[in-house]
Scaffold this motif. Structure first.
Motif, short mmCIF file in Angstrom:
data_model
loop_
_atom_site.label_atom_id
_atom_site.label_comp_id
_atom_site.label_asym_id
_atom_site.label_seq_id
_atom_site.Cartn_x
_atom_site.Cartn_y
_atom_site.Cartn_z
N LEU A 123 0.83 -1.21 0.00
CA LEU A 123 0.00 0.00 0.00
C LEU A 123 0.86 1.26 0.00
N LEU A 124 1.87 1.29 0.87
CA LEU A 124 2.74 2.47 0.93
C LEU A 124 3.53 2.64 -0.37
N GLY A 125 3.94 1.53 -0.97
CA GLY A 125 4.62 1.61 -2.25
C GLY A 125 3.71 2.20 -3.32
N ALA A 126 2.43 1.79 -3.32
CA ALA A 126 1.48 2.32 -4.29
C ALA A 126 1.23 3.81 -4.08
N LEU A 127 1.39 4.27 -2.83
CA LEU A 127 1.19 5.68 -2.52
C LEU A 127 2.43 6.52 -2.78
N GLY A 128 3.51 5.88 -3.23
CA GLY A 128 4.69 6.63 -3.63
C GLY A 128 5.85 6.62 -2.67
N TRP A 129 5.74 5.88 -1.57
CA TRP A 129 6.87 5.78 -0.65
C TRP A 129 8.00 5.02 -1.32
N PRO A 130 9.24 5.47 -1.16
CA PRO A 130 10.37 4.78 -1.81
C PRO A 130 10.75 3.48 -1.07
N GLU A 131 10.59 2.36 -1.75
CA GLU A 131 11.00 1.04 -1.27
C GLU A 131 10.60 0.80 0.19
N PRO A 132 9.32 0.81 0.50
CA PRO A 132 8.92 0.66 1.90
C PRO A 132 8.87 -0.79 2.38
N MET A 133 8.87 -1.77 1.44
CA MET A 133 8.59 -3.15 1.82
C MET A 133 9.56 -3.69 2.86
N GLN A 134 10.85 -3.55 2.61
CA GLN A 134 11.82 -4.10 3.54
C GLN A 134 11.75 -3.43 4.90
N ILE A 135 11.52 -2.12 4.92
CA ILE A 135 11.44 -1.39 6.18
C ILE A 135 10.24 -1.87 6.99
N ILE A 136 9.09 -1.95 6.33
CA ILE A 136 7.86 -2.36 7.03
C ILE A 136 7.99 -3.79 7.54
#
Length: 452
Positions: A322-335
């Motif tokens: 979801l955060l990636g779709a909203l434009g956050w840069p590479e959030p997957m690993q952090i989340i």
């Protein structure tokens, strides 16, 4: 056993028959290998109508879940033996079907064949093997290493060594392994539950008759069955004051799937004076089995393999997407990292605050699973089985979660498509309507009270 209980047993059996009929038609059938069922009467005709078979399976799942929920109302009137007989009745049809709800067993066969052929399954995927075993593995796993411990891969290699290139015979061998794990759960749960003042009937109801276990460990034959079985057997050994044996069994479980290692803390708390023996037995057995396997420690790094799946059940992965779709840069690993840390902290809190160490294990595993990067329905059984023996009251969220997750996957084991989802919905609604038209029969005491 009174008439209401006989009706529940019959209702669940009818559900299992419907699930099995759907599985024979649209289960996770071999794609390239010869299917011995293709020419069977009725099955042959049903395969021309796969959506009907999916609907039939979901009618069965609804009936099985309904019987399970109704059985809860009369648990005090049952002996553990009654519940074991009910489980055998419900599980019987599912033992005889092809793989259902998952195609993982074909990966087990391919990885076993890789070990048998001397290939490193912790560096290479099934595509390096080629041949009919690799051809049955879904595309997503063709180039991924095995995420399982060396004890399981050696067992898979032994299966291939015995069954040769007969894929369906190999599948049945893995179901036998899964049934051994389920049998350990059934045998050990009542003793653990009694130790903590939990009625053994309720432990068997939630931990062994749970639809998730019937559908995914028996019909789906996941290796989680033998992992959970060995883990519970280890806890039972500690309850019976055999902590070193318990440590050996849990170490073996961890060399199938690593999360079982958390149960070592449970038996240390159960037998605090034997902590040195537990540590020595766990270390010696884990090292001995690891060296005897001859497969090295590549499995530790390969445990990341399952994270490539995104099925909508992982909170951390969904939030990262979801955060990636909203434009956050590479959030997957952090989340995922933050969620994993939170899961470990919650697990530690659960181990300290739970009413007993077995409940603590179940709550800790629940935290780790639910905040992990990938969640499959059968993963919850790692937690639900110890919770069944350790908690005085089963949380409603766990009960209804079991029902909901039982409906989550198609019998094909493949991703859903709109027509299949519609067929599953129609089947579920039909099953619920039948349950609505056939309300539970009152137990004898209730019937007397109603007429007095």
């Amino acid at each position: 056993m009174g008439r209401p209980d006989l009706l529940n047993r019959t209702l669940g059996f009818a559900g299992s028959i419907a699930i099995a009929l759907g599985g024979l038609t649209v289960g996770a059938l071999p794609d390239k290998a010869e299917d011995p069922l293709v020419h069977w009467p009725v099955i042959r005709e049903l395969r021309h109508f796969p959506l009907l078979a999916i609907a039939v399976s979901y009618v069965g799942i609804a009936l099985l879940c309904g019987a399970w929920l109704r059985l809860r109302r009369t648990l005090d009137e049952h002996s553990p033996g009654d519940l074991v007989r009910t489980m055998l009745c419900w599980a019987g049809p599912l033992v005889l079907v092809p793989p259902m709800f998952s195609q993982d067993v074909y990966s087990y066969l391919a990885q076993g064949a890789m070990v048998h052929e001397g290939l490193d399954a912790y560096k290479l995927g099934p595509s390096a093997l080629g041949g009919q075993f690799a051809a049955e593995v879904p595309a997503i796993w063709q180039n991924t290493p095995a995420p399982y411990g060396p004890l399981f891969l050696r067992a898979a290699s032994a299966v291939v060594n015995v069954t040769g290139e007969h894929i369906m015979v190999g599948v049945l061998a893995f179901r036998l392994i899964a049934l051994i794990g389920v049998a350990l759960v059934v045998l050990c749960l009542p003793g653990i539950a009694t130790r903590f003042g939990v009625p053994p009937q309720r432990a068997l109801w939630f931990g062994a008759l749970n639809p998730l276990l019937l559908l995914h460990l028996i019909a789906g034959m996941h290796n989680d069955a033998i992992m959970v079985g060995l883990m519970i057997a280890g806890i039972y050994a500690a309850v019976r004051q055999h902590p070193a044996l318990g440590a050996v069994l849990i170490s073996a479980a961890a060399l199938i799937k690593a999360p079982a290692a958390l149960a070592l803390l449970t038996i240390v708390v159960l037998c605090p004076k034997a902590w040195l023996r537990i540590g020595a037995a766990a270390g010696a057995s884990a090292l001995g089995l690891q060296l005897a396997s001859g497969l090295g420690t590549g499995w530790i790094g390969a445990m990341q393999t399952p994270t490539s799946v995104r099925n909508g059940l992982s909170f951390s992965t969904d939030l990262g997407l979801l955060l990636g779709a909203l434009g956050w840069p590479e959030p997957m690993q952090i989340i995922r990292t933050l969620a994993a840390v939170a899961g470990c902290l919650l697990a530690g809190w659960a181990l300290l605050r739970a009413p007993n160490p077995v409940a603590g294990l179940g709550l800790a595993l629940s935290s780790i699973i639910l905040l992990g990067p990938v969640v499959h329905p059968w993963y919850l059984l790692w937690a639900f089985v110890p919770l069944a023996a350790g908690l005085q009251r089963v949380p409603q969220a766990a009960v209804w979660g079991s029902v909901g997750l039982s409906l989550f996957l198609l019998p094909t084991g493949a991703p859903g498509y709109p027509q299949a989802v519609l067929a599953a919905t129609v089947g579920t609604v039909a099953g619920l309507l039948y349950l609505r038209m056939r309300p539970p029969v009152a137990t004898a005491p209730l019937a007397v009270a109603a007429t007095s």
